[in-house]
Design an enzyme around this catalytic site. Structure first.
Site, mmCIF file in Angstrom:
data_model
loop_
_atom_site.group_PDB
_atom_site.id
_atom_site.type_symbol
_atom_site.label_atom_id
_atom_site.label_comp_id
_atom_site.label_asym_id
_atom_site.label_seq_id
_atom_site.Cartn_x
_atom_site.Cartn_y
_atom_site.Cartn_z
ATOM 1 C CE LYS A 186 48.951 45.290 33.990
ATOM 2 N NZ LYS A 186 48.808 46.076 34.794
ATOM 3 N N GLY A 241 45.132 38.339 39.969
ATOM 4 C CA GLY A 241 44.131 39.829 39.978
ATOM 5 C C GLY A 241 42.745 38.869 40.229
ATOM 6 C CB SER A 242 39.930 41.042 41.199
ATOM 7 O OG SER A 242 39.468 41.887 39.636
ATOM 8 C CB THR A 243 37.152 36.447 40.278
ATOM 9 O OG1 THR A 243 37.349 35.904 41.103
ATOM 10 C CG2 THR A 243 36.019 35.598 39.106
ATOM 11 C CB VAL A 245 40.105 41.911 36.082
ATOM 12 C CG1 VAL A 245 41.143 42.538 35.227
ATOM 13 C CG2 VAL A 245 39.824 43.254 36.431
ATOM 14 N N GLY A 246 39.891 38.401 35.826
ATOM 15 C CA GLY A 246 40.541 37.534 34.854
ATOM 16 C C GLY A 246 39.290 37.080 34.052
ATOM 17 C CD GLU A 263 46.777 33.829 43.119
ATOM 18 O OE1 GLU A 263 45.493 33.564 43.049
ATOM 19 O OE2 GLU A 263 48.411 33.947 43.181
ATOM 20 C CB CYS A 297 44.723 36.807 46.259
ATOM 21 S SG CYS A 297 45.410 37.115 44.763
ATOM 22 C CD GLU A 395 39.558 38.408 47.531
ATOM 23 O OE1 GLU A 395 40.974 38.017 47.593
ATOM 24 O OE2 GLU A 395 39.392 38.685 46.236
#
Ligand code: SIN
Length: 493
Positions: A186, A241-243, A245-246, A263, A297, A395
């Site tokens: 994806k 990706g971002s925390t 969305v994770g 990650e 990142c 960030e």
């Protein structure tokens, strides 16, 4: 003049604009599409399918069917296909880099660097495929023998970010295919074209029908992500990706207890001690901060400088960054390209204005670069940063360098660790004892000493705290796609 548009591609078939399911190029079942833009010019590059849950389920089913035979290939066969894919990436580096620059914005030099980095994972995991074996375990019971062996977990979903669309795909997929898993990729909505080009080359390298599938969407979480997380045929999900969305994905995966690698976001400290060589510190800082225009990142988000050399370092860094050319990544001599999407410029401006409000002194840049046609920001340096500022907690993901001052080693470690995420950190010092002490004390997954780049296929990549779990690359990378089976044998008669 070098290549600057898709018409300059030498291999036109590397430019694909459909999803890839069961070895066929497909539209979305809904017929929906979305556009991919060049962030340097805002011109449309392509229209690709906005795939949904039904398309994703088909891709998963194809991978599941393919797994039934792919899992029985030998490690040597898988290694050969990975090596061929590596060779193809390097053979077509110019075309792959051009597609990457056009959709992501990074300079052609950086794009070529990313293709080389991406290929290195394929070569690395080709080697690991044959070395990921079990062991014979000494056992207390004299009538027993115990051994372990490794087996592929099954279908792996590999979700790549827009900042490194090729390298993050090969870092995941190379490990998965080496282990004997089949895959559904994806790509990020901003950068699907680089991934689709990789599918062409992976097919050419010999991976069988269904081992590779690519679903494209702009909206990760709503349909495609949910299907990848909840479909029970998917046994492993790897996300960069971002925390934020994770956390959503991890929650959705809980229902089927999938193996996960996450990650996620970082907020890397870059710590310059009084004993550092200024030139080393400046060059490392430029690499750690400005690679991919500050959109990594592991980017140096908080530059902590010890008081005695604070002014000298700030001056040398400002002088050096002033020399760097900003522009379209396809132009010669450009060092800093555009940001990949509009929200990035807005976010950077919020951080800059917030820093100013809390006493920050902008000594370079500080505004968008108007009139250039794309998402450009002036490289910015802010002195007198303090912990009240937004950048301390979030960030910035842009070429914004915030300089904080500290007095002692303990204070620097406390400042660095005062953070919910822990991906990377950088330290610059001439003292070997200090480099050990500080590395051990930092709450992160990776530390760079006297350098600005933490990326190497041989080194495990990943974080601690809310930066996630699991490691990619290194000896550890392939283990994320394997499960251990133990066999206990009665040898009494
Ligand atoms: C990232 O920004 O997530 C990856 C950077 C790298 O692998 O160097």
């Amino acid at each position: 003049m070098g290549p600057s548009s898709l018409s300059d591609l030498k291999r036109k078939d590397l430019f694909q604009t459909k999803g890839y399911v069961n070895a066929e190029w497909v539209e979305a079942k809904s017929g929906k599409t979305f556009d991919v833009l060049d962030p340097a010019t805002l011109k449309k590059l392509a229209t690709v399918p906005e795939m949904g849950a039904a398309d994703t389920a088909l891709a998963i089913e194809a991978a599941y069917q393919a797994f039934k035979s792919y899992k029985n290939t030998t490690a040597r066969q898988r290694a050969r296909m990975l090596r061929k894919w590596n060779d193809l990436c390097l053979e077509h580096i110019d075309d792959l880099a051009l597609i990457l620059t056009l959709e992501n914005g990074k300079t052609l030099t950086e794009a070529k660097g990313e293709v080389t980095y991406a290929a290195s994972f394929l070569e690395w995991f080709a080697g690991e495929a044959e070395r990921a074996h079990g062991e014979v375990v000494p056992v207390a019971n004299p009538n027993q023998r115990i051994l372990t062996f490794k087996q592929p977990v099954g279908v792996a979903a590999c979700l790549a970010p827009w900042n490194f669309p090729i390298a993050m795909i090969t870092r995941k997929v190379g490990a998965a295919l080496a282990a004997g898993c089949t895959t559904v990729w994806k790509p990020a909505g901003e950068t699907p074209l680089s991934c689709l080009a990789q599918a062409v080359l992976a097919e050419e390298a010999g991976f069988p029908k269904g081992a590779i599938n690519v679903v494209t969407t702009l909206d990760l979480v709503a349909e495609v992500g949910k299907e990848l997380c909840t479909n029970k045929l998917v046994k492993k999900l790897s996300f960069t990706g971002s925390t934020r969305v994770g956390k959503i994905l991890a929650e959705q995966c809980a229902g089927s207890i999938k193996k996960l690698s996450m990650e996620l976001g970082g907020n890397s400290p870059f710590i310059v001690f009084n004993d550092a060589k200024i030139d080393t510190a400046v060059e490392a800082c430029i690499l750690a901060k400005l690679r991919n225009s500050g959109q990594t990142c592991v980017t140096a988000n908080r530059i902590l400088v010890q008081s005695k050399i604070y002014e000298e370092f700030a001056e040398a860094l400002t002088k050096r960054i002033k020399e760097l050319k900003v522009g379209n990544g396809t132009e010669d001599g450009v060092f800093i390209g555009p940001l990949t999407h509009e929200r990035a410029v807005e976010k950077a401006m919020i951080h800059i204005n917030d820093a100013k409000k809390h006493g920050g002194q902008v000594v370079l840049g500080g505004a968008p670069l108007e009139g250039m046609g794309g998402y450009f920001l002036q490289p910015t340096i802010i002195k007198n940063m303090n912990t009240e500022m937004l950048t301390t907690r979030e960030e910035t993901f842009a070429p914004v360098v915030g300089l904080y001052k500290f007095e002692t080693e303990e204070e620097a470690i406390d400042m660095a660790n005062d953070c919910e995420v822990g991906l990377g950190a950088f330290i610059v010092t001439e003292s070997i004892p200090r480099s050990w002490r500080v590395t051990e004390a930092l709450e992160v997954g990776m530390v760079g000493v006297n350098l600005g780049l933490l990326s190497a296929c041989e080194s495990p990549f990943g974080g601690v705290k809310e930066s996630g779990y699991g490691r990619e690359g290194g000896r550890q990378g392939i283990q994320e796609y394997l499960s251990v089976k133990s066999m206990l044998i009665n040898v009494a008669n």
